[in-house]
Design a protein around this motif. Structure first.
Motif, PDB file in Angstrom:
ATOM      1  N   ARG A   1       0.831  -1.211   0.000  1.00  0.00           N
ATOM      2  CA  ARG A   1       0.000   0.000   0.000  1.00  0.00           C
ATOM      3  C   ARG A   1       0.863   1.257   0.000  1.00  0.00           C
ATOM      4  NH1 ARG A   1      -3.681  -0.196   4.919  1.00  0.00           N
ATOM      5  NH2 ARG A   1      -5.028   1.275   3.819  1.00  0.00           N
TER       6      ARG A   1
ATOM      7  N   ALA B   1       0.912   4.023  -2.929  1.00  0.00           N
ATOM      8  CA  ALA B   1       0.633   5.430  -2.633  1.00  0.00           C
ATOM      9  C   ALA B   1       1.699   6.330  -3.255  1.00  0.00           C
ATOM     10  CB  ALA B   1       0.554   5.649  -1.128  1.00  0.00           C
TER      11      ALA B   1
ATOM     12  N   LEU C   1       1.042   6.624  -6.927  1.00  0.00           N
ATOM     13  CA  LEU C   1      -0.123   7.475  -7.187  1.00  0.00           C
ATOM     14  C   LEU C   1       0.243   8.951  -7.056  1.00  0.00           C
ATOM     15  CD1 LEU C   1      -2.785   5.299  -5.348  1.00  0.00           C
ATOM     16  CD2 LEU C   1      -2.715   5.767  -7.801  1.00  0.00           C
TER      17      LEU C   1
ATOM     18  N   THR D   1      -2.701  11.296  -2.472  1.00  0.00           N
ATOM     19  CA  THR D   1      -3.321  10.292  -1.611  1.00  0.00           C
ATOM     20  C   THR D   1      -2.284   9.785  -0.625  1.00  0.00           C
ATOM     21  OG1 THR D   1      -4.759   8.348  -1.591  1.00  0.00           O
ATOM     22  CG2 THR D   1      -2.852   8.274  -3.061  1.00  0.00           C
TER      23      THR D   1
ATOM     24  N   VAL E   1      -5.319   3.581   0.311  1.00  0.00           N
ATOM     25  CA  VAL E   1      -5.077   2.643  -0.797  1.00  0.00           C
ATOM     26  C   VAL E   1      -5.695   1.300  -0.422  1.00  0.00           C
ATOM     27  CG1 VAL E   1      -3.319   1.307  -2.022  1.00  0.00           C
ATOM     28  CG2 VAL E   1      -2.978   3.760  -1.628  1.00  0.00           C
TER      29      VAL E   1
ATOM     30  N   GLN F   1      -8.835   3.730 -10.000  1.00  0.00           N
ATOM     31  CA  GLN F   1      -8.250   2.396  -9.860  1.00  0.00           C
ATOM     32  C   GLN F   1      -7.325   2.056 -11.009  1.00  0.00           C
ATOM     33  OE1 GLN F   1     -11.200  -0.725  -9.771  1.00  0.00           O
ATOM     34  NE2 GLN F   1     -11.438  -0.733 -11.974  1.00  0.00           N
TER      35      GLN F   1
ATOM     36  N   TYR G   1      -5.491  -2.100  -7.625  1.00  0.00           N
ATOM     37  CA  TYR G   1      -5.575  -1.228  -6.444  1.00  0.00           C
ATOM     38  C   TYR G   1      -6.462  -0.045  -6.762  1.00  0.00           C
ATOM     39  CZ  TYR G   1      -1.988   1.146  -9.215  1.00  0.00           C
ATOM     40  OH  TYR G   1      -1.300   1.735 -10.241  1.00  0.00           O
TER      41      TYR G   1
ATOM     42  N   THR H   1      -7.660   4.011  -5.057  1.00  0.00           N
ATOM     43  CA  THR H   1      -7.685   5.023  -4.023  1.00  0.00           C
ATOM     44  C   THR H   1      -8.939   5.858  -4.284  1.00  0.00           C
ATOM     45  OG1 THR H   1      -6.441   6.722  -2.831  1.00  0.00           O
ATOM     46  CG2 THR H   1      -6.272   6.739  -5.236  1.00  0.00           C
TER      47      THR H   1
END
Lengths: 375, 375
Positions: free
Chosen positions: B64, B68, B71, B78, B83, B208, B223, B225
């Motif tokens: 995760r 992150a 992202l 985020t 996540v 996603q 994944y 967010t």
């Protein structure tokens, strides 16, 4: 903004407890966690690059064939083309709920029953009827959910008569039987484990099991089979849910299934020892507080609190966790609208015998203190 | 017997086609199958016995955190605690549909759009509004589903202006933006790939992506967010769906992500070459039959058939398969109730250049023959 079903989506106590059991020193009787000592060795030599590609929604052919042979051995007549590999048996509950449950659909369940199944049925808007294994009156419910072998949370294993009675009741009420059988390999004493679905004559049925308890939950792999009319729908629902299950997990499990059978003996010896040790501690510490049956398989003792020790076990859990002991409170195992009997579900398989002794002593003290302060 | 939603559950053409593409000699332009040649080497040394145990529904912490950071690099603010690791991005569609879609909920989509997303929205009872990237009118839909980067099936990549316009439209209509971004790493030419969700000011959003296209679909890992208010609901829905995703897959992907970045360059070089080769064959064989845009990323050419070659592509598929060539017919990419334009989705990444040449020649001949016989 949200769909109406989200009103029924409450935080699961399982999640809340799983968050705290990793704390250093926490003694956990909470999850249905298999003992880490029993996990298999993994070897990727069974995986080649083709298994990294997309695969069939039903699951990989070889694994489906192996599962079909297992199912036939346990008395369930099925074929590989009616086996669906699942991303854990929790997914089977989601798929079956999608197939049958909409707002107001009545689901017949034992009380208490597996809380994460109730969570899914709730999400899709279920109402409930309770039935008892001794006298299964299904209350005109189109779907019946049952865990006849080492029931969660009570640990009860249905007798032959109870199995036949449930199948008959489903046939007579034309209620689809959804039999959940994740614990069957964890058997410590002689008992009947024949799938109830094998006694169904007319009604539709779904039978599912899991590799989480006998191999490793981290692989997230289970399977179902069902009566013919249901299979194509469940495959489509599976495809819509996640296309197919992890193919590495499927290969690893197939490889383990093809290896020797000594593993299961070691596993059950290990767990039987823990059960027996746990029960000695219970007898020493809880005989006046609660009643229980020794489970012949599975992972749990269910302690029904005696009236003088009756207490909201969710409140008890908070105190218990702050003293370093986690367990599963009884209330969430009862469907909404049905009467809950105060109880505790205690997992005996995860904690070491020493930790179990210590944890049970702490837990008994907290219950005594809580009930004494009340008087 | 079944829930009403099952009436809307039709056999997906994806499933039907996946069944036949394994036949020896079949040339497949059908699936979104990454090239087997590009799959990574796997090594279980990153997995130890603790990863075989149950894990958190949100996903493993280290993965995760890594996601992150990815992202944030792509412009989406985020944090790791927002996540959620998914069992493939198909699961994200199931979870978001459960959160927002019930019978009659309007979902705004581009037409055509990803057919397996429509399948899930259909299951939960969605109605549809179509929007165009140039003028995104969202028709009072509480949910908007978009694939702004290398859209499936058209391959279109939204310009900066189109991205900002879609975000603004969601803000103004108070429509939740569900951005699906599985192809973003497969980029062959300069283009804007900023997540549209990063431009959202007021509305809620879910973003996603997937490891299926850039690593391996068999691992079933993706994944998401989302905006803060949605996260706890999506975690609960994830728990109810499958407890958590495969932990072996999570470890393997984390390990791959931590390795060198040369992999992505090799992957895009490989696919760019296939795209260019494929387009040459299209120009040679299809210039009078269809119109298309060269995709700057992703896996597909979308061929819009010219009026004189207009044909039901599902019928065409049957003939094509019997001649050893599979493709994805266009009709299922259109939501029910909205006008379909005859088209074919052709995957250019899976077949070898030689197989692509041969398959496209066969396909063009079949289309010509079908349309000539009609005159």
């Amino acid at each position: 903004m949200f769909a109406e079903r989200i009103e029924d989506l409450v935080e699961s106590p399982v999640r809340e407890i799983l968050k705290v059991i990793d704390r250093p020193g926490m003694i956990s009787f909470a999850g249905g966690l298999p003992a880490t000592e029993c996990f298999p060795e993994l070897d990727l030599s069974c995986v080649n690059s083709e298994h990294l590609q997309y695969g069939p929604s039903e699951g990989d052919t070889e694994l489906r064939e192996h599962v079909a042979s297992l199912l036939c051995e346990r008395g369930l007549e099925t074929t590989a083309d009616r086996v669906l590999i699942l991303s854990g048996s929790q997914q089977g509950i989601d798929l079956v709920a999608k197939l049958f449950v909409e707002r107001g659909t009545r689901v017949s369940v034992e009380t208490p029953t597996y809380l994460a199944a109730l969570q899914v049925f709730d999400l899709f808007g279920a109402e409930y009827s309770g039935y008892s294994a001794d006298n299964p009156v299904l209350g005109n419910a189109p779907l019946t959910y049952a865990i006849p072998t080492f029931q969660n949370p009570t640990g009860h294993c249905y007798s032959d008569a109870q199995r036949r009675a449930l199948a008959l009741a489903c046939d007579q009420a034309n209620s689809v039987l959804f039999e959940d059988d994740p614990y069957r390999d964890l058997v410590y004493d002689d008992c009947d484990r024949t799938p109830v679905c094998s006694y169904i004559r007319n009604s539709e049925w779904v039978y599912q099991s899991s590799f989480s308890k006998s191999y490793a939950p981290g692989l997230r792999l289970g399977y179902l089979t069902c009566s013919e009319a249901l299979f194509p729908h469940l495959v489509r629902l599976k495809q819509a849910a996640d296309l197919h299950s992890c193919r590495i997990s499927q290969r690893l499990i197939l490889s383990l299934l093809q290896q020797s059978s000594s593993r299961n003996q070691k596993l059950t010896d290990f767990y039987r020892y823990r059960r027996d040790h746990f029960e000695k501690a219970l007898t020493r510490l809880f005989s006046d507080i609660a009643d229980w049956q020794r489970p012949v398989g599975g992972l749990f003792f269910w302690l029904a609190l005696r009236p003088e020790f009756s207490i909201d076990t969710r409140e008890l859990l908070k105190r218990s966790i702050s003293s370093g002991v986690a367990f599963m409170p009884g209330e969430p195992f009862y469907p909404k609208g049905l009467q809950a009997v105060p109880g505790l579900r205690l997992n005996f398989s995860h904690a070491s015998p020493e930790a179990a002794d210590k944890g049970l002593q702490i837990l008994a003290s907290i219950i005594r203190a809580a009930c004494e302060s009340r008087v």
